[in-house]
Design a protein around this motif. Structure first.
Motif, PDB file in Angstrom:
ATOM      1  N   ALA A   1       0.809  -1.218   0.000  1.00  0.00           N
ATOM      2  CA  ALA A   1       0.000   0.000   0.000  1.00  0.00           C
ATOM      3  C   ALA A   1       0.842   1.269   0.000  1.00  0.00           C
ATOM      4  O   ALA A   1       0.618   2.176  -0.803  1.00  0.00           O
ATOM      5  CB  ALA A   1      -0.939   0.001   1.200  1.00  0.00           C
ATOM      6  N   SER A   2       1.820   1.361   0.867  1.00  0.00           N
ATOM      7  CA  SER A   2       2.616   2.583   0.995  1.00  0.00           C
ATOM      8  C   SER A   2       3.705   2.635  -0.071  1.00  0.00           C
ATOM      9  O   SER A   2       4.021   1.633  -0.729  1.00  0.00           O
ATOM     10  CB  SER A   2       3.257   2.637   2.378  1.00  0.00           C
ATOM     11  OG  SER A   2       4.259   1.627   2.508  1.00  0.00           O
ATOM     12  N   ALA A   3       4.313   3.798  -0.217  1.00  0.00           N
ATOM     13  CA  ALA A   3       5.403   3.965  -1.182  1.00  0.00           C
ATOM     14  C   ALA A   3       6.570   3.043  -0.846  1.00  0.00           C
ATOM     15  O   ALA A   3       7.190   2.457  -1.741  1.00  0.00           O
ATOM     16  CB  ALA A   3       5.855   5.419  -1.210  1.00  0.00           C
TER      17      ALA A   3
ATOM     18  N   ILE B   1       4.697  11.015  -7.178  1.00  0.00           N
ATOM     19  CA  ILE B   1       6.092  11.000  -6.728  1.00  0.00           C
ATOM     20  C   ILE B   1       6.406  12.072  -5.692  1.00  0.00           C
ATOM     21  O   ILE B   1       7.210  11.853  -4.782  1.00  0.00           O
ATOM     22  CB  ILE B   1       7.030  11.098  -7.952  1.00  0.00           C
ATOM     23  CG1 ILE B   1       8.488  10.786  -7.556  1.00  0.00           C
ATOM     24  CG2 ILE B   1       6.912  12.444  -8.648  1.00  0.00           C
ATOM     25  CD1 ILE B   1       9.414  10.589  -8.755  1.00  0.00           C
ATOM     26  N   THR B   2       5.780  13.235  -5.803  1.00  0.00           N
ATOM     27  CA  THR B   2       6.049  14.302  -4.835  1.00  0.00           C
ATOM     28  C   THR B   2       4.948  14.450  -3.788  1.00  0.00           C
ATOM     29  O   THR B   2       5.012  15.352  -2.950  1.00  0.00           O
ATOM     30  CB  THR B   2       6.243  15.655  -5.555  1.00  0.00           C
ATOM     31  OG1 THR B   2       5.063  15.957  -6.317  1.00  0.00           O
ATOM     32  CG2 THR B   2       7.451  15.613  -6.482  1.00  0.00           C
ATOM     33  N   GLU B   3       3.945  13.577  -3.839  1.00  0.00           N
ATOM     34  CA  GLU B   3       2.896  13.630  -2.820  1.00  0.00           C
ATOM     35  C   GLU B   3       3.412  13.080  -1.498  1.00  0.00           C
ATOM     36  O   GLU B   3       4.395  12.319  -1.469  1.00  0.00           O
ATOM     37  CB  GLU B   3       1.685  12.831  -3.292  1.00  0.00           C
ATOM     38  CG  GLU B   3       0.996  13.437  -4.507  1.00  0.00           C
ATOM     39  CD  GLU B   3      -0.155  12.589  -5.007  1.00  0.00           C
ATOM     40  OE1 GLU B   3      -0.486  11.577  -4.342  1.00  0.00           O
ATOM     41  OE2 GLU B   3      -0.732  12.918  -6.068  1.00  0.00           O
ATOM     42  N   GLU B   4       2.767  13.442  -0.418  1.00  0.00           N
ATOM     43  CA  GLU B   4       3.239  13.046   0.906  1.00  0.00           C
ATOM     44  C   GLU B   4       2.387  11.927   1.495  1.00  0.00           C
ATOM     45  O   GLU B   4       1.173  11.859   1.279  1.00  0.00           O
ATOM     46  CB  GLU B   4       3.237  14.247   1.843  1.00  0.00           C
ATOM     47  CG  GLU B   4       4.260  15.309   1.468  1.00  0.00           C
ATOM     48  CD  GLU B   4       4.398  16.379   2.533  1.00  0.00           C
ATOM     49  OE1 GLU B   4       3.613  16.330   3.525  1.00  0.00           O
ATOM     50  OE2 GLU B   4       5.272  17.255   2.399  1.00  0.00           O
TER      51      GLU B   4
ATOM     52  N   ARG C   1       6.648  10.635  -1.255  1.00  0.00           N
ATOM     53  CA  ARG C   1       6.707   9.242  -1.710  1.00  0.00           C
ATOM     54  C   ARG C   1       8.069   8.905  -2.322  1.00  0.00           C
ATOM     55  O   ARG C   1       8.576   7.796  -2.147  1.00  0.00           O
ATOM     56  CB  ARG C   1       5.577   8.980  -2.715  1.00  0.00           C
ATOM     57  CG  ARG C   1       4.201   8.854  -2.055  1.00  0.00           C
ATOM     58  CD  ARG C   1       3.077   8.773  -3.083  1.00  0.00           C
ATOM     59  NE  ARG C   1       3.269   7.707  -4.055  1.00  0.00           N
ATOM     60  CZ  ARG C   1       2.996   6.425  -3.842  1.00  0.00           C
ATOM     61  NH1 ARG C   1       2.512   6.037  -2.662  1.00  0.00           N
ATOM     62  NH2 ARG C   1       3.173   5.525  -4.781  1.00  0.00           N
ATOM     63  N   TYR C   2       8.649   9.825  -3.045  1.00  0.00           N
ATOM     64  CA  TYR C   2       9.962   9.553  -3.652  1.00  0.00           C
ATOM     65  C   TYR C   2      11.027   9.315  -2.588  1.00  0.00           C
ATOM     66  O   TYR C   2      11.923   8.489  -2.753  1.00  0.00           O
ATOM     67  CB  TYR C   2      10.378  10.713  -4.562  1.00  0.00           C
ATOM     68  CG  TYR C   2      11.714  10.510  -5.237  1.00  0.00           C
ATOM     69  CD1 TYR C   2      11.913   9.446  -6.126  1.00  0.00           C
ATOM     70  CD2 TYR C   2      12.781  11.368  -4.993  1.00  0.00           C
ATOM     71  CE1 TYR C   2      13.144   9.255  -6.751  1.00  0.00           C
ATOM     72  CE2 TYR C   2      14.004  11.188  -5.625  1.00  0.00           C
ATOM     73  CZ  TYR C   2      14.186  10.127  -6.494  1.00  0.00           C
ATOM     74  OH  TYR C   2      15.406   9.948  -7.112  1.00  0.00           O
ATOM     75  N   ARG C   3      10.924  10.023  -1.484  1.00  0.00           N
ATOM     76  CA  ARG C   3      11.900   9.814  -0.403  1.00  0.00           C
ATOM     77  C   ARG C   3      11.742   8.416   0.197  1.00  0.00           C
ATOM     78  O   ARG C   3      12.726   7.800   0.604  1.00  0.00           O
ATOM     79  CB  ARG C   3      11.720  10.896   0.664  1.00  0.00           C
ATOM     80  CG  ARG C   3      11.981  12.303   0.123  1.00  0.00           C
ATOM     81  CD  ARG C   3      11.985  13.353   1.209  1.00  0.00           C
ATOM     82  NE  ARG C   3      12.175  14.687   0.648  1.00  0.00           N
ATOM     83  CZ  ARG C   3      12.635  15.719   1.319  1.00  0.00           C
ATOM     84  NH1 ARG C   3      12.940  15.587   2.604  1.00  0.00           N
ATOM     85  NH2 ARG C   3      12.778  16.897   0.737  1.00  0.00           N
TER      86      ARG C   3
ATOM     87  N   VAL D   1       8.175  15.513 -11.830  1.00  0.00           N
ATOM     88  CA  VAL D   1       9.589  15.243 -11.600  1.00  0.00           C
ATOM     89  C   VAL D   1       9.793  15.072 -10.100  1.00  0.00           C
ATOM     90  O   VAL D   1       8.920  15.393  -9.294  1.00  0.00           O
ATOM     91  CB  VAL D   1      10.453  16.381 -12.200  1.00  0.00           C
ATOM     92  CG1 VAL D   1      11.933  16.034 -12.173  1.00  0.00           C
ATOM     93  CG2 VAL D   1      10.030  16.652 -13.645  1.00  0.00           C
ATOM     94  N   CYS D   2      10.950  14.552  -9.707  1.00  0.00           N
ATOM     95  CA  CYS D   2      11.138  14.102  -8.323  1.00  0.00           C
ATOM     96  C   CYS D   2      11.269  15.224  -7.296  1.00  0.00           C
ATOM     97  O   CYS D   2      11.299  14.956  -6.099  1.00  0.00           O
ATOM     98  CB  CYS D   2      12.353  13.176  -8.240  1.00  0.00           C
ATOM     99  SG  CYS D   2      13.914  13.978  -8.670  1.00  0.00           S
ATOM    100  N   ARG D   3      11.369  16.481  -7.736  1.00  0.00           N
ATOM    101  CA  ARG D   3      11.327  17.628  -6.813  1.00  0.00           C
ATOM    102  C   ARG D   3      10.215  18.565  -7.268  1.00  0.00           C
ATOM    103  O   ARG D   3      10.058  18.799  -8.479  1.00  0.00           O
ATOM    104  CB  ARG D   3      12.651  18.388  -6.813  1.00  0.00           C
ATOM    105  CG  ARG D   3      13.834  17.631  -6.244  1.00  0.00           C
ATOM    106  CD  ARG D   3      15.062  18.545  -6.187  1.00  0.00           C
ATOM    107  NE  ARG D   3      16.257  17.841  -5.773  1.00  0.00           N
ATOM    108  CZ  ARG D   3      17.456  18.414  -5.656  1.00  0.00           C
ATOM    109  NH1 ARG D   3      17.598  19.713  -5.899  1.00  0.00           N
ATOM    110  NH2 ARG D   3      18.502  17.706  -5.284  1.00  0.00           N
ATOM    111  N   PRO D   4       9.490  19.156  -6.347  1.00  0.00           N
ATOM    112  CA  PRO D   4       8.387  20.043  -6.732  1.00  0.00           C
ATOM    113  C   PRO D   4       8.829  21.235  -7.571  1.00  0.00           C
ATOM    114  O   PRO D   4       8.032  21.758  -8.358  1.00  0.00           O
ATOM    115  CB  PRO D   4       7.822  20.501  -5.375  1.00  0.00           C
ATOM    116  CG  PRO D   4       8.188  19.406  -4.423  1.00  0.00           C
ATOM    117  CD  PRO D   4       9.531  18.918  -4.884  1.00  0.00           C
ATOM    118  N   ASP D   5      10.093  21.681  -7.428  1.00  0.00           N
ATOM    119  CA  ASP D   5      10.541  22.862  -8.156  1.00  0.00           C
ATOM    120  C   ASP D   5      11.231  22.548  -9.484  1.00  0.00           C
ATOM    121  O   ASP D   5      11.690  23.448 -10.184  1.00  0.00           O
ATOM    122  CB  ASP D   5      11.468  23.722  -7.286  1.00  0.00           C
ATOM    123  CG  ASP D   5      12.628  22.947  -6.682  1.00  0.00           C
ATOM    124  OD1 ASP D   5      12.848  21.786  -7.093  1.00  0.00           O
ATOM    125  OD2 ASP D   5      13.314  23.488  -5.792  1.00  0.00           O
TER     126      ASP D   5
END
Length: 495
Positions: free
Chosen positions: A244-246, A281-284, A290-292, A478-482
């Motif tokens: 279920a989790s990343a 990917i960048t959602e928490e 999630r990427y972390r 992309v893997c960073r929000p910025d």
């Protein structure tokens, strides 16, 4: 479904699937065989393509729109002057629509010839009209013609299908498996909508040659043997339904990767390239991106392998595969990888790092509790040529994002980073003098664009910097929000 089929390319069977569509298309092409065909141009130093007035020889294009964008290595790094044939075609046909009736999909492809082994990198993008399944048929028909016009029988071995909607994947998969049958390539279906709005776009690799042997071992597992080297393409690895989790999804996919590697007699030390397509990917999750969590699971997996002595090592330490970690729609994960096994003494692996960037595995914990474990690129070098797989690359200097909010500057910086990474100076710094590549040595690239409204600006820069090059543009986080854009590619160059 277990499959095992081995075939030498010289006796490769022709596909029977799609007779109606493919046969009708070939008849349309035959109507235009009298029109002038594309002419190969020889790239001079610093020049654009120039008309060399050479016949295409044994590998001829059915029409000018089917000509390769590049012909590399043994093909002498030729490029194609399509404007000559295009103008002649329009004049003869007296039709303002320059797309000949034999081709429904936009296509780009590069030819890479090395010692009698014939490779094609294909990028197929259907016209943005009609039902999704009709667009898929267009793509198959285009692939059929491109492979059919080659000088040797060709087989597709790997493809990544970028789709607009996850709902279309079952129909696309069913169509491809019906058409290719026991020779279905290892396939990824990724929910990253093509930036032009099409229902799908396809990146594919095909190969042929007298010494090439291809085995379709099981669904999404294909091996290719030639020149005492064995390549295995592993695709479509997804997490178990209970993950279920990343972290759990990543852990599950990596465990399945391990199982597939075991089944083909390989380990992660045989893997030069990995792709990770992560939903959200960048959602928490519980306050952590999630990427972390993917990075945490990947580090734990590599640590367990390292403890068993199952990681590739160099004088600098652990050698991590080149990798792309990119976002997709949805909330799941898809993993694919490439294996190389050989006993040849002249085959060397070189994990490349960029002198202008901090190595990802050395990032500070503010970016990820456990840093991303990948190399910026992986070069496989023989006595004759080098292949360089460039990891997903973005607008980062040292370890910080630069040009925040500016798609044009981020695109330029990303390409600058790629250029510096594969340059001869950087290869020399890694111990291989006289071996390096330029942007002109790229066989294909993928461009992932965060905001579809940035597509035209990004594409204009890519076309100006890369020239005529097979390219897929996909809408993906992309893997960073910025970060607004990420680019990956593969280059071939002589040594």
């Amino acid at each position: 479904m277990k499959r095992h089929r081995s075939t030498h390319e010289t006796s490769a069977a022709k596909h029977d699937g799609g007779k109606c569509s493919g046969a009708m298309m070939m008849k349309e092409c035959d109507r235009h065989n009298s029109t002038p065909r594309a002419v190969l141009g020889t790239r001079q130093s610093g020049d654009a393509c120039v008309d060399s007035n050479r016949n295409l020889g044994v590998s001829t294009s059915v029409c000018y729109r089917m000509a390769p964008d590049k012909s590399m290595l043994d093909g002498a790094a030729n490029c194609v002057d399509q404007t000559v044939c295009a103008s002649r075609f329009s004049a003869v046909d007296n039709d303002s629509n320059r797309m000949p009736p034999c081709l429904l999909s936009e296509q780009q492809h590069s030819l890479v010839d090395i010692g009698g082994v014939h490779r094609i990198a294909l990028m197929i993008t259907p016209q943005n009209q009609g039902a999704a399944i009709d667009q898929a048929w267009e793509a198959i028909s285009t692939i059929r013609v491109i492979l059919g016009q080659q000088s040797v029988p060709m087989k597709m071995v790997q493809q990544t299908v970028f789709v607009r909607s996850a709902e279309d994947i079952p129909a696309f998969r069913g169509l491809f498996e019906a058409y290719f049958g026991d020779s279905t390539p290892a396939s990824n279906y990724i929910v990253q909508p093509p930036c032009g709005g099409q229902a799908l776009a396809i990146e594919a690799w095909a190969i042929g040659g007298d010494q090439v042997e291809i085995s379709y071992l099981e669904r999404d597992v294909v091996s290719v043997d030639y020149a005492s080297m064995k390549w295995v393409y592993l695709a479509g690895i997804s997490p178990s339904v209970n993950a279920a989790s990343a972290y759990e999804q990543s852990e599950s996919c990596l465990a399945q990767l391990d199982q597939r590697l075991n089944r083909v007699g390989a380990t992660l030390s045989d893997v030069p390239r990995v792709w990770l397509y992560q939903g959200g990917i960048t959602e928490e999750e519980s306050g952590i991106e999630r990427y972390r969590e993917l990075n945490r699971a990947r580090t734990d997996y590599f640590d367990s392998l390292s403890a068993r002595g199952a990681m590739r090592m160099s004088q600098q330490g652990i050698v991590y595969p080149a990798s792309t970690g990119i976002g997709t729609n949805g909330s799941s994960l898809v993993l694919s990888a490439m294996v190389l096994q050989t006993h040849r003494d002249d085959v060397r692996w070189v994990a490349l790092e960029n002198p202008g960037q901090t190595s990802a595995f050395d990032y500070e914990k503010k970016f990820s509790i456990k840093s991303p474990k990948f190399s910026r690129a992986m070069a496989v070098i023989t006595d004759e040529y080098a292949t360089i797989w460039i990891s997903g690359t973005a607008s980062i200097l040292d370890s910080e994002t630069v040009h925040i909010g500016d798609i044009e500057k981020q695109t330029h910086q990303t390409i600058d980073n790629m250029e510096r990474l594969i340059a001869e100076e950087n290869l020399a710094a890694h111990g291989f003098k006289g071996c390096g590549a330029t942007l002109q040595d790229l066989a294909k690239v993928r461009v992932y664009i965060k905001h579809v409204e940035d597509y035209e600006k990004c594409r204009a820069i890519c076309e100006a910097r890369f020239g005529s090059l097979p390219t897929i543009y996909a809408n993906a986080d992309v893997c960073r929000p910025d970060l607004l854009v990420e680019i990956e590619g593969v280059a071939f160059t002589t040594v």
